[in-house]
Enzyme design. Sequence first.
Site, PDB file in Angstrom:
ATOM      1  N   ALA A 160       4.270 -14.080 -28.631  1.00 55.08           N
ATOM      2  CA  ALA A 160       4.754 -12.747 -29.006  1.00 55.08           C
ATOM      3  C   ALA A 160       3.874 -11.646 -28.406  1.00 55.08           C
ATOM      4  O   ALA A 160       2.851 -11.914 -27.759  1.00 55.08           O
ATOM      5  CB  ALA A 160       4.822 -12.633 -30.516  1.00 55.08           C
ATOM      6  N   HIS A 161       4.250 -10.412 -28.656  1.00 54.27           N
ATOM      7  CA  HIS A 161       3.571  -9.236 -28.106  1.00 54.27           C
ATOM      8  C   HIS A 161       2.106  -9.169 -28.515  1.00 54.27           C
ATOM      9  O   HIS A 161       1.752  -9.439 -29.653  1.00 54.27           O
ATOM     10  CB  HIS A 161       4.283  -7.969 -28.561  1.00 54.27           C
ATOM     11  CG  HIS A 161       4.301  -7.812 -30.053  1.00 54.27           C
ATOM     12  ND1 HIS A 161       3.289  -7.195 -30.745  1.00 54.27           N
ATOM     13  CD2 HIS A 161       5.194  -8.216 -30.973  1.00 54.27           C
ATOM     14  CE1 HIS A 161       3.579  -7.205 -32.029  1.00 54.27           C
ATOM     15  NE2 HIS A 161       4.730  -7.830 -32.203  1.00 54.27           N
ATOM     16  N   ASN A 162       1.276  -8.831 -27.548  1.00 58.35           N
ATOM     17  CA  ASN A 162      -0.152  -8.577 -27.782  1.00 58.35           C
ATOM     18  C   ASN A 162      -0.940  -9.799 -28.238  1.00 58.35           C
ATOM     19  O   ASN A 162      -2.062  -9.675 -28.729  1.00 58.35           O
ATOM     20  CB  ASN A 162      -0.352  -7.431 -28.786  1.00 58.35           C
ATOM     21  CG  ASN A 162       0.140  -6.112 -28.229  1.00 58.35           C
ATOM     22  OD1 ASN A 162       1.244  -5.651 -28.552  1.00 58.35           O
ATOM     23  ND2 ASN A 162      -0.615  -5.524 -27.329  1.00 58.35           N
TER      24      ASN A 162
END
Lengths: 350, 350, 350
Positions: free
Chosen positions: B240-242
């Site tokens: 997922a993001h980051n």
Amino acid sequence: MQLKALQIAQLIKGTVDGDPNVLISAPSKIDETYPQTITFFANPKFEEHLYQTQAAAIIIPKDFEPKAPITATLIRVEDVYSAVAFLFDHFSRKAMPEMTISPQSVIHPDANIGKEIGVGHFSVIEKNATIGNQTAIGTNVYIGEGVKIGKNVLIYSGVKIYHSCEIGDNCIIHANAVIGSDGFGFAPQEDGTYKKIHQLGIVIVEDDVEIGANTTIDRGTMGPTVIKKGVKLDNLIQIAHNVEVGENTVIAAQSGIAGSAKLGKNIRIGGQVAIVGHISIADGTQFQGKTGVGSSITKENSAWWGIPAIPYMEYMRAYIKFKDLPNIESRLRLLEKKLEEANNNPEPKI
Amino acid sequence: MQLKALQIAQLIKGTVDGDPNVLISAPSKIDETYPQTITFFANPKFEEHLYQTQAAAIIIPKDFEPKAPITATLIRVEDVYSAVAFLFDHFSRKAMPEMTISPQSVIHPDANIGKEIGVGHFSVIEKNATIGNQTAIGTNVYIGEGVKIGKNVLIYSGVKIYHSCEIGDNCIIHANAVIGSDGFGFAPQEDGTYKKIHQLGIVIVEDDVEIGANTTIDRGTMGPTVIKKGVKLDNLIQIAHNVEVGENTVIAAQSGIAGSAKLGKNIRIGGQVAIVGHISIADGTQFQGKTGVGSSITKENSAWWGIPAIPYMEYMRAYIKFKDLPNIESRLRLLEKKLEEANNNPEPKI
Amino acid sequence: MQLKALQIAQLIKGTVDGDPNVLISAPSKIDETYPQTITFFANPKFEEHLYQTQAAAIIIPKDFEPKAPITATLIRVEDVYSAVAFLFDHFSRKAMPEMTISPQSVIHPDANIGKEIGVGHFSVIEKNATIGNQTAIGTNVYIGEGVKIGKNVLIYSGVKIYHSCEIGDNCIIHANAVIGSDGFGFAPQEDGTYKKIHQLGIVIVEDDVEIGANTTIDRGTMGPTVIKKGVKLDNLIQIAHNVEVGENTVIAAQSGIAGSAKLGKNIRIGGQVAIVGHISIADGTQFQGKTGVGSSITKENSAWWGIPAIPYMEYMRAYIKFKDLPNIESRLRLLEKKLEEANNNPEPKI
């Protein structure tokens, strides 16, 4: 396409009970029927729908006795599900466009292309690949060097098949599935890095196999990964290197089989099941969804659940007590207290 | 390509025990050998196969002492797995067709294209993208605007890389993987709907990373999602993001890492593991397949299992008792009954 | 693009506290700020970062009272998350290249194409498909026969939509997602094989839906699979045939919903959740990641965990005791022993 109830009864070898001339133009679901449709009844929990249906006809078990009048024409058959499957073939429309070879595809001159095949726009067939007769290939498909594909195969858009893999006759492969990607094999090095182990095997998919959308099947490290005749794989499944899946085994979505596991025949695997590598699973085994299988199963036709897997009924019984654990522990504490008091005050109560 | 046992021994720095002139044309597995192949032995449970092998040669640990005669030539090495990995390089065939740029690809005039690269048919390279030397790109690939790809990278068919993402040197990305899709970020509104939070970050994949088929890596909401040097990701993984995945961490198929989780180095993650967002995991942690990780782990090199994760041995011990819960509860009920009787009839037994 | 703090405050209807003229060129995260950026503060656990930030401005709740001096300009708003979502729109760059129709795409002459649309290279739009105004379609996309797509839709590279499916307005579909693949339906035959049940339904995706990368949504067996208005699906999700997902329901990555399950509105589903087929889930239900849902849930707004799902707090409390099971069983054994001894030696202790 419209058919009379009688025509349908003849197709599915059923007997008509009611008006044989009602017209049918599509199927419908027992709990969501529409006029001019044919529905089917097999699951007793939907019985109430029979007596209020808008459907023109209902496929029904041979010996079913209604408890109230049914307005629809009944078509009585031995096996409702098989009748429905057969019937759907007649209502089914072609999923693929007509069978032509797009001038905007690239087929290597040394590929062996069968008769009456279709190849969609922007698809690539590499050198020495073989495509059987009546096989249809969608758009944006990649068929690697030396890949062999049988007859009457349906390969949807975006499927990628790496070099040297083999697909049997009458298979269906859904969009964006990947066949023949490298197995996940790395040799740990002293400095903590991993050295790639080249994956020299292939994937063999036998006849009559269906493979779901975005499913991935890795090639063997050495030797093949094998999907045997009649296997059905749902979407987003992972089959690792050198796995063998036995005949007519069915696997639901998002399950994963780790490297070199050997699965027998007629196994039924629920969704999101994981099977560790290097084990074998007996014919007819059933895994409830989300099971984690950690060791070989030798007893045929047994059912399993849990992480790690234990017999299904054993898991069910244990989980009922698991839910009650805070209460069980309280009862234990109470006993401890009573015994403590009894020891501190050993006089019998009066 | 055929090699003599002696030539192989020289390649992998081993010593020959037996006929140095036997010819080898392919590798085979210890439990499925064929004539003219070389196999390897490292796992003691396969020892019996040594004495019946059809292989011409066997790579074997330096100090192994056979309990019975072995007909094959033995090549003794320090580390069998590394020797095999090295050897596979020699037997390996090129997975990609020759390195040319297809006239049926679309490369933006403002893209920066290295030397000796390959670009497959029907692939697109957008404006300001950079492709390093000796990098090979399969068919139907999308390289977004401003994407940077290093040297000697292998990108298989159907991979999609969204704008501005960066891929290091010597990476391998398998078919239909997606890099740089939007993170899953939405602001809940008062009326129950969600407003999309635009995802402004990128994905940075460092050198020597391998990414499996159909794996997805989301771009950061702000700042990058980072896959560090030497990471190996299997198929169908969600990052997922980051998220940050530390050096040489290895993740098996179908695992998912939620937003902003920070994973250390040399972590080993089994299949179908889930790690929640906004936590950090210490270097060298190991997660058994199907673990659900709900909070940060600070102790290095520890092993975990369960949902939520607890120490591996603790889970094993608890699960043994879990299976026995119906029996445990029965024992408790019996004690309760005995104590009840003792209280009702306090006279000591005779 | 640079904006002054005051300009941003006006955009997001906030009030400025500090220098209104500081320049902002990008957003940054509260725990990783840079000069000339704007960050935001909503989660109290990050409060310490406020007092050391390098950001030029901070979006902050209206009534927040700092405990120490803050150097950055504060922009006070009612709802920080909504303000940030709104602001991101302004910093966001176009994910898709400009809106043109590639001459290297194939659009059937009988397709109905809206105004100001974009179609990427090597994409195919089949006969009788409809594409609404301002819709952008990436590269290597397949839009099947009779598919209807609304206005202002963003379809990323590699998406495949099978024939007759319908997509509403303002939807976003990420790379390599598959919509309309066959449901997993087979009729078991007497000889152990399975006969395919043709899948005659479609998929209906309503307005304002976002679908993640490599997610798969199967068409209905009969009738539609329905994804209602405002639903957000993360990556690698499986939605089976005839599922209905209610308005504004949000599903995290790698979850799977089995055939004919009916999900209500405003449900929140964590990652790797599995929901069995033919059940219904009440509005506002929440599932913790990795839950396995085995039966219908009728109570609205309840939270669940476990395999099979039980109320969230019940699972938490039971799991705490689960971890302690070896100890609980030891305590039980001790009691058994004490009672055994008491019975063998019934004399009261002195």
